[in-house]
Design a protein around this motif. Structure first.
Motif, short mmCIF file in Angstrom:
data_model
loop_
_atom_site.label_atom_id
_atom_site.label_comp_id
_atom_site.label_asym_id
_atom_site.label_seq_id
_atom_site.Cartn_x
_atom_site.Cartn_y
_atom_site.Cartn_z
N ALA A 286 1.09 -1.27 -0.03
CA ALA A 286 0.02 -0.01 -0.15
C ALA A 286 0.68 1.29 -0.08
N TRP A 287 1.64 1.41 -0.96
CA TRP A 287 2.66 2.41 -1.05
C TRP A 287 2.19 3.48 -2.34
N ASP A 288 2.65 4.84 -2.16
CA ASP A 288 2.28 5.89 -2.97
C ASP A 288 3.38 5.33 -4.30
N ARG A 289 2.65 5.25 -5.44
CA ARG A 289 3.26 4.89 -6.58
C ARG A 289 4.25 6.07 -7.13
N SER A 290 3.66 7.25 -7.00
CA SER A 290 4.75 8.21 -7.54
C SER A 290 5.99 8.24 -6.63
N SER A 291 6.10 8.04 -5.57
CA SER A 291 7.21 7.90 -4.83
C SER A 291 8.06 6.64 -5.02
N VAL A 292 7.36 5.66 -5.11
CA VAL A 292 8.05 4.41 -5.67
C VAL A 292 8.82 4.46 -6.82
N GLU A 293 8.05 5.05 -7.90
CA GLU A 293 8.82 5.33 -9.42
C GLU A 293 9.94 6.28 -9.09
N THR A 294 9.88 7.48 -8.34
CA THR A 294 10.93 8.58 -8.00
C THR A 294 12.11 7.61 -7.63
N LEU A 295 11.81 6.85 -6.56
CA LEU A 295 12.82 5.98 -5.86
C LEU A 295 13.67 4.91 -6.87
N GLN A 296 12.75 4.50 -7.60
CA GLN A 296 13.21 3.45 -8.61
C GLN A 296 14.13 4.18 -9.44
N ASN A 297 13.84 5.22 -10.10
CA ASN A 297 14.43 6.03 -11.16
C ASN A 297 15.78 6.35 -10.63
N GLY A 298 15.92 7.27 -9.44
CA GLY A 298 17.02 7.34 -8.64
C GLY A 298 18.09 6.30 -8.75
N LEU A 299 17.53 5.20 -8.10
CA LEU A 299 18.51 4.02 -7.87
C LEU A 299 18.96 3.65 -9.15
N HIS A 300 18.12 3.41 -10.27
CA HIS A 300 18.67 3.07 -11.53
C HIS A 300 19.69 4.02 -12.06
N TRP A 301 19.56 5.45 -11.99
CA TRP A 301 20.43 6.32 -12.42
C TRP A 301 21.82 6.06 -11.86
N GLN A 302 21.74 5.77 -10.53
CA GLN A 302 23.03 5.77 -9.70
C GLN A 302 23.89 4.53 -10.09
N THR A 303 23.03 3.29 -10.12
CA THR A 303 23.75 2.05 -10.60
C THR A 303 24.23 2.07 -11.90
N GLU A 304 23.77 2.76 -12.83
CA GLU A 304 24.07 2.88 -14.21
C GLU A 304 25.23 3.52 -14.17
N LYS A 305 25.34 4.68 -13.58
CA LYS A 305 26.64 5.65 -13.68
C LYS A 305 27.80 4.93 -12.75
N LEU A 306 27.38 4.29 -11.64
CA LEU A 306 28.60 3.58 -10.97
C LEU A 306 29.00 2.43 -11.75
N GLU A 307 28.16 1.49 -12.52
CA GLU A 307 28.75 0.68 -13.13
C GLU A 307 29.65 1.03 -14.32
N THR A 308 29.47 2.49 -15.00
CA THR A 308 30.09 2.91 -16.02
C THR A 308 31.52 3.40 -15.32
N CYS A 309 31.46 3.77 -14.12
CA CYS A 309 32.77 4.25 -13.43
C CYS A 309 33.55 3.11 -13.20
N LEU A 310 33.18 1.91 -12.49
CA LEU A 310 33.76 0.77 -12.21
C LEU A 310 34.30 0.13 -13.39
N ARG A 311 33.71 0.00 -14.53
CA ARG A 311 34.11 -0.46 -16.00
C ARG A 311 35.35 0.23 -16.47
N SER A 312 34.99 1.70 -16.25
CA SER A 312 36.31 2.43 -16.76
C SER A 312 37.57 2.31 -16.02
N GLU A 313 37.27 2.22 -14.57
CA GLU A 313 38.64 1.96 -13.71
C GLU A 313 39.20 0.57 -14.03
#
Length: 218
Positions: free
Chosen positions: A129-156
């Motif tokens: 029973a969660w606020d869907r908008s907050s869930v989506e915003t959380l998912q988007n932020g997590l996805h952005w961070q994981t993608e950027k971190l993966e790129t940085c780790l691969r480069s290193e």
């Protein structure tokens, strides 16, 4: 034979050879300039990538705080009827704390935790029973961070000297994967009920607090 033609032939031959030589010099110069351009582009790309990773490190602290706020906002207070479902999933904090000068290991742990949290909150949420908008915003932020971190780790890793043989997954990372497997098993066992999701929301808050500690020490 006409004396004029006798002198013209060596002259023409010399002229052709000179033209051919100039053509080769020009071609070599073009190749050199092209290679230089490629090298400059690659160097510039590496510098940009390094700059992006440095900026990411400074942005992560703020983004992690926002994720914690969203986690709290999307479900509100923990339901009293779900207190009996509370469980200790044993987050291996001690094993996951990298030693000094192991910044890359810290980034790997953060990336894995955020990726796992994103995966958990990406399916079977119908009974939550969660606020869907907050869930989506959380998912988007997590996805952005994981993608950027993966790129940085691969480069290193690409810039490091490669080691012979297969590189095994570090023991702390295996413990982390087992931790998240226990969480998935719990959700499945409880058939993704409202109280099961509330328990996991509370646990993911503990994870993000641990991530906050890692970011500040990195």
């Amino acid at each position: 034979m006409d004396e004029k033609h006798i002198y013209e032939r060596p002259c023409i031959s010399s002229c052709l050879q000179d033209t051919s030589h100039r053509g080769r010099v020009k071609e070599d110069l073009m190749i050199t300039m092209c290679l230089l351009h490629i090298c400059l582009v690659m160097l510039f790309s590496i510098e940009i990538s390094s700059l992006d990773c440095t900026i990411l490190h400074f942005k992560q602290n703020k983004m992690n705080t926002e994720s914690l706020e969203l986690l709290s906002k999307m479900g509100g207070q923990f339901p009293l009827e779900c207190l009996n479902e509370n469980r200790n999933f044993r987050l291996p904090q001690k094993a996951l704390r990298p030693r000094e000068s192991q910044e890359k290991d810290t980034e790997m742990v953060i990336q894995e935790i955020l990726q796992q949290i994103f995966n958990i909150f990406s399916k079977n949420l119908s009974q939550a029973a969660w606020d869907r908008s907050s869930v989506e915003t959380l998912q988007n932020g997590l996805h952005w961070q994981t993608e950027k971190l993966e790129t940085c780790l691969r480069s290193e890793m690409e810039n490091e000297t490669p080691h012979l043989g297969n590189k095994k997954l570090p023991f702390p990372m295996l413990k982390l994967k087992k931790y998240f497997q226990r969480i998935r098993d719990f959700l499945k066992e409880k058939q993704y009920s409202l109280c099961a999701w509330e328990t996991i929301r509370l646990e993911m808050g503990r994870c993000l607090l641990f991530v906050d500690q890692l970011i500040k020490k990195a």
